[in-house]
Design a protein around this motif. Structure first.
Motif, PDB file in Angstrom:
ATOM      1  N   LEU A 230       0.833  -1.202   0.000  1.00 25.52           N
ATOM      2  CA  LEU A 230       0.000   0.000   0.000  1.00 25.52           C
ATOM      3  C   LEU A 230       0.870   1.254   0.000  1.00 25.52           C
ATOM      4  O   LEU A 230       0.613   2.206  -0.759  1.00 25.52           O
ATOM      5  CB  LEU A 230      -0.921  -0.009   1.214  1.00 25.52           C
ATOM      6  CG  LEU A 230      -1.826   1.219   1.374  1.00 25.52           C
ATOM      7  CD1 LEU A 230      -2.813   1.328   0.223  1.00 25.52           C
ATOM      8  CD2 LEU A 230      -2.569   1.187   2.710  1.00 25.52           C
ATOM      9  N   PHE A 231       1.900   1.284   0.813  1.00 30.60           N
ATOM     10  CA  PHE A 231       2.751   2.464   0.905  1.00 30.60           C
ATOM     11  C   PHE A 231       3.475   2.726  -0.423  1.00 30.60           C
ATOM     12  O   PHE A 231       3.506   3.856  -0.921  1.00 30.60           O
ATOM     13  CB  PHE A 231       3.777   2.305   2.024  1.00 30.60           C
ATOM     14  CG  PHE A 231       3.172   2.110   3.391  1.00 30.60           C
ATOM     15  CD1 PHE A 231       1.988   2.736   3.744  1.00 30.60           C
ATOM     16  CD2 PHE A 231       3.782   1.288   4.334  1.00 30.60           C
ATOM     17  CE1 PHE A 231       1.426   2.559   4.995  1.00 30.60           C
ATOM     18  CE2 PHE A 231       3.238   1.101   5.588  1.00 30.60           C
ATOM     19  CZ  PHE A 231       2.055   1.730   5.918  1.00 30.60           C
ATOM     20  N   ARG A 232       4.067   1.681  -0.990  1.00 28.15           N
ATOM     21  CA  ARG A 232       4.819   1.867  -2.235  1.00 28.15           C
ATOM     22  C   ARG A 232       3.904   2.263  -3.382  1.00 28.15           C
ATOM     23  O   ARG A 232       4.265   3.101  -4.220  1.00 28.15           O
ATOM     24  CB  ARG A 232       5.577   0.580  -2.572  1.00 28.15           C
ATOM     25  CG  ARG A 232       6.758   0.294  -1.639  1.00 28.15           C
ATOM     26  CD  ARG A 232       7.612  -0.880  -2.082  1.00 28.15           C
ATOM     27  NE  ARG A 232       6.921  -2.150  -1.938  1.00 28.15           N
ATOM     28  CZ  ARG A 232       6.375  -2.824  -2.937  1.00 28.15           C
ATOM     29  NH1 ARG A 232       6.422  -2.334  -4.183  1.00 28.15           N
ATOM     30  NH2 ARG A 232       5.780  -3.990  -2.726  1.00 28.15           N
ATOM     31  N   THR A 233       2.709   1.673  -3.415  1.00 30.55           N
ATOM     32  CA  THR A 233       1.769   2.013  -4.485  1.00 30.55           C
ATOM     33  C   THR A 233       1.253   3.426  -4.330  1.00 30.55           C
ATOM     34  O   THR A 233       1.035   4.137  -5.319  1.00 30.55           O
ATOM     35  CB  THR A 233       0.604   1.014  -4.507  1.00 30.55           C
ATOM     36  OG1 THR A 233       1.116  -0.323  -4.522  1.00 30.55           O
ATOM     37  CG2 THR A 233      -0.266   1.216  -5.736  1.00 30.55           C
ATOM     38  N   ALA A 234       1.041   3.867  -3.101  1.00 29.68           N
ATOM     39  CA  ALA A 234       0.594   5.248  -2.873  1.00 29.68           C
ATOM     40  C   ALA A 234       1.628   6.250  -3.383  1.00 29.68           C
ATOM     41  O   ALA A 234       1.273   7.273  -3.996  1.00 29.68           O
ATOM     42  CB  ALA A 234       0.329   5.470  -1.392  1.00 29.68           C
ATOM     43  N   THR A 265      14.113   5.072   1.126  1.00 27.35           N
ATOM     44  CA  THR A 265      14.885   5.266  -0.106  1.00 27.35           C
ATOM     45  C   THR A 265      13.980   5.740  -1.240  1.00 27.35           C
ATOM     46  O   THR A 265      14.322   6.656  -1.995  1.00 27.35           O
ATOM     47  CB  THR A 265      15.583   3.955  -0.505  1.00 27.35           C
ATOM     48  OG1 THR A 265      16.490   3.568   0.537  1.00 27.35           O
ATOM     49  CG2 THR A 265      16.344   4.118  -1.809  1.00 27.35           C
ATOM     50  N   GLN A 266      12.785   5.114  -1.353  1.00 26.77           N
ATOM     51  CA  GLN A 266      11.855   5.487  -2.415  1.00 26.77           C
ATOM     52  C   GLN A 266      11.375   6.931  -2.263  1.00 26.77           C
ATOM     53  O   GLN A 266      11.160   7.631  -3.257  1.00 26.77           O
ATOM     54  CB  GLN A 266      10.656   4.536  -2.422  1.00 26.77           C
ATOM     55  CG  GLN A 266       9.672   4.773  -3.559  1.00 26.77           C
ATOM     56  CD  GLN A 266       8.500   3.800  -3.539  1.00 26.77           C
ATOM     57  OE1 GLN A 266       8.459   2.883  -2.717  1.00 26.77           O
ATOM     58  NE2 GLN A 266       7.544   3.979  -4.438  1.00 26.77           N
ATOM     59  N   ALA A 267      11.199   7.383  -1.021  1.00 21.37           N
ATOM     60  CA  ALA A 267      10.674   8.731  -0.780  1.00 21.37           C
ATOM     61  C   ALA A 267      11.760   9.786  -0.664  1.00 21.37           C
ATOM     62  O   ALA A 267      11.444  10.983  -0.604  1.00 21.37           O
ATOM     63  CB  ALA A 267       9.844   8.728   0.505  1.00 21.37           C
ATOM     64  N   ALA A 268      13.022   9.389  -0.644  1.00 22.01           N
ATOM     65  CA  ALA A 268      14.116  10.341  -0.431  1.00 22.01           C
ATOM     66  C   ALA A 268      14.125  11.412  -1.522  1.00 22.01           C
ATOM     67  O   ALA A 268      14.078  11.113  -2.721  1.00 22.01           O
ATOM     68  CB  ALA A 268      15.450   9.595  -0.412  1.00 22.01           C
ATOM     69  N   GLY A 269      14.162  12.645  -1.086  1.00 21.23           N
ATOM     70  CA  GLY A 269      14.253  13.762  -2.018  1.00 21.23           C
ATOM     71  C   GLY A 269      12.960  14.116  -2.718  1.00 21.23           C
ATOM     72  O   GLY A 269      12.943  15.032  -3.549  1.00 21.23           O
ATOM     73  N   VAL A 270      11.862  13.417  -2.413  1.00 27.09           N
ATOM     74  CA  VAL A 270      10.569  13.726  -3.044  1.00 27.09           C
ATOM     75  C   VAL A 270       9.878  14.809  -2.221  1.00 27.09           C
ATOM     76  O   VAL A 270       9.534  14.575  -1.058  1.00 27.09           O
ATOM     77  CB  VAL A 270       9.680  12.468  -3.133  1.00 27.09           C
ATOM     78  CG1 VAL A 270       8.341  12.817  -3.793  1.00 27.09           C
ATOM     79  CG2 VAL A 270      10.390  11.359  -3.904  1.00 27.09           C
ATOM     80  N   PRO A 271       9.670  15.983  -2.784  1.00 26.96           N
ATOM     81  CA  PRO A 271       9.024  17.056  -1.998  1.00 26.96           C
ATOM     82  C   PRO A 271       7.572  16.710  -1.688  1.00 26.96           C
ATOM     83  O   PRO A 271       6.868  16.099  -2.491  1.00 26.96           O
ATOM     84  CB  PRO A 271       9.121  18.273  -2.918  1.00 26.96           C
ATOM     85  CG  PRO A 271       9.261  17.700  -4.298  1.00 26.96           C
ATOM     86  CD  PRO A 271      10.013  16.417  -4.140  1.00 26.96           C
TER      87      PRO A 271
END
Length: 397
Positions: A230-234, A265-271
């Motif tokens: 769910l988290f990765r798909t969101a 890691t997936q969310a790093a740097g994503v504003p």
């Protein structure tokens, strides 16, 4: 004059996958403490952020859980499963002998927790054969049961037999107008044991002042142990929205550490994306959000109802786990939330569902939410009736 001591209630709770069973049981234990001295047998890991009622005595057993819903695993790095089971039996036997409970409350069993029958049934037998008199034995049960097992008929028939053999009552923590035990439990022969639908159990909380809603989408999955997809798909769906939407993801204390690190890691740097491990009050989090995306476990569903937040649920489901889907479909049918089937949990369908969510206004779900106190009162009344019945019988002879 010295006040009489409260009768002892021994409460067995084995939470295996998430924190829903533990959260509900703690809320129930808090209400029970008005009538009983509550001794709580905690069979799983105690996660951070879950408040423990101050009024109860807690005995932490060596924690066990289920790795895939079928295999018992030890959550204690010092003990393997066999040694943990032996130590648990010792602690449970000692607890029954020492506390001499007037009431034994067993969470879920025999409608679930079959793998733990080796410690539960001896505990029940010991409580029923006490020299000072048999304990009143009751089952504490959630609103909707799994009914998709390959051996479902055998499972239901076995649960019915064990209930009639060992239990004096079943307390179902649901609003009978919304979900009844017979909706998801179908033994070949009717169960003789009395069933009481208490209303839903929610933690006691102070009346909250209204707070302005933010602009973010709150994403959560209960304890988090099965929340990774769910988290990765969101995160992926967010990139497909017409307008970028701030996300606040509450991962949960049980999200496995490798998945937590991969999510970071997936969310790093994503504003506009914030990751949080756990929060003390999910209802407060929901009230501050523009909308909520979550699974649909017992406690999450009730948090959504209490918060009144526009909600999209993606119920956790496997070949043998369908309890969340039943709850989600019922609540969506009332207009209380939107539901996306688990099979549609892909970035594009989820993005479309989020767009619908942002224009959705939920209808209030008129559910009875006083189940904790009603359960406590009912069990106290049952115990009192048991004590006064012989006296009444003698008086009429």
């Amino acid at each position: 004059m010295r006040e009489p001591s409260l009768p002892t209630l021994l409460f067995y709770c084995q939470h295996s996958l998430g924190i829903g069973h533990l959260t509900r049981s703690f809320a129930l234990a808090q209400a029970l403490s008005r009538h009983f001295r509550v001794v709580f047998l905690n069979g799983g890991r105690l996660p951070p952020g879950v408040p423990v009622p101050a009024a109860i005595e807690r005995i932490d057993l060596p924690p066990l859980g289920m790795d895939d819903g079928h295999t018992v695993v030890s959550r204690d790095g010092q003990l393997d499963v066999a040694r943990a089971q032996a130590e648990r039996r010792r602690l449970i036997d000692d607890a029954v002998r020492r506390t001499r409970p007037a009431v034994l409350l067993v969470e879920l069993f025999p409608f679930g927790r079959k793998k733990f029958a080796g410690e539960i049934l001896p505990m029940i037998r010991a409580a029923r054969s006490q020299s000072q008199g048999a304990a009143l034995v009751a089952c504490s049960l959630r609103d909707i049961l799994v009914d998709a097992r390959p051996d479902q008929q055998h499972h239901d028939d076995r649960a019915r037999w064990l209930t009639d053999r060992y239990f004096d009552a079943v307390v179902v923590h649901s609003d009978a107008a919304f979900a009844r035990l017979q909706d998801s439990f179908h033994p070949a022969r009717p169960m003789r044991t009395p069933v009481f639908h208490s209303g839903y159990v929610i933690p006691a909380r102070e009346r909250a002042e209204p707070v302005p809603r933010g602009e973010h989408l709150l994403v959560s999955a209960g304890g988090g142990i099965v929340g990774d997809t769910l988290f990765r798909t969101a995160l992926a769906a967010r990139e497909l929205l017409a307008r970028p939407l701030p996300l606040r993801i509450v991962a949960g204390p049980f999200l496995p550490e490798p998945q937590w690190l991969a999510l970071q890691t997936q969310a790093a740097g994503v504003p506009g994306v914030e990751l949080v491990r756990h929060v003390p009050d999910m209802v407060a989090e929901m009230r501050r959000a523009r909308a909520s995306l979550s699974q649909c476990g017992y406690n999450t569903a009730l948090d959504l109802v209490v918060a009144g937040v526009p909600a999209l649920v993606v119920p956790y489901e496997t070949v043998t786990e369908n309890e969340q889907r039943g709850r989600a479909e019922k609540l969506a049918g009332l207009g209380a939330m939107l539901c996306l089937p688990a099979g549609d949990l892909q970035p594009q369908p989820l993005a479309r569902a989020i767009e619908r969510l942002l224009a959705f206004t939920p209808l209030p779900a008129a559910l009875a939410l006083d189940g904790a106190q009603r359960s406590a009162d009912w069990l106290a009344e049952r115990l009192q009736a048991r004590h006064t019945a012989p006296e009444a019988a003698c008086a009429t002879n």
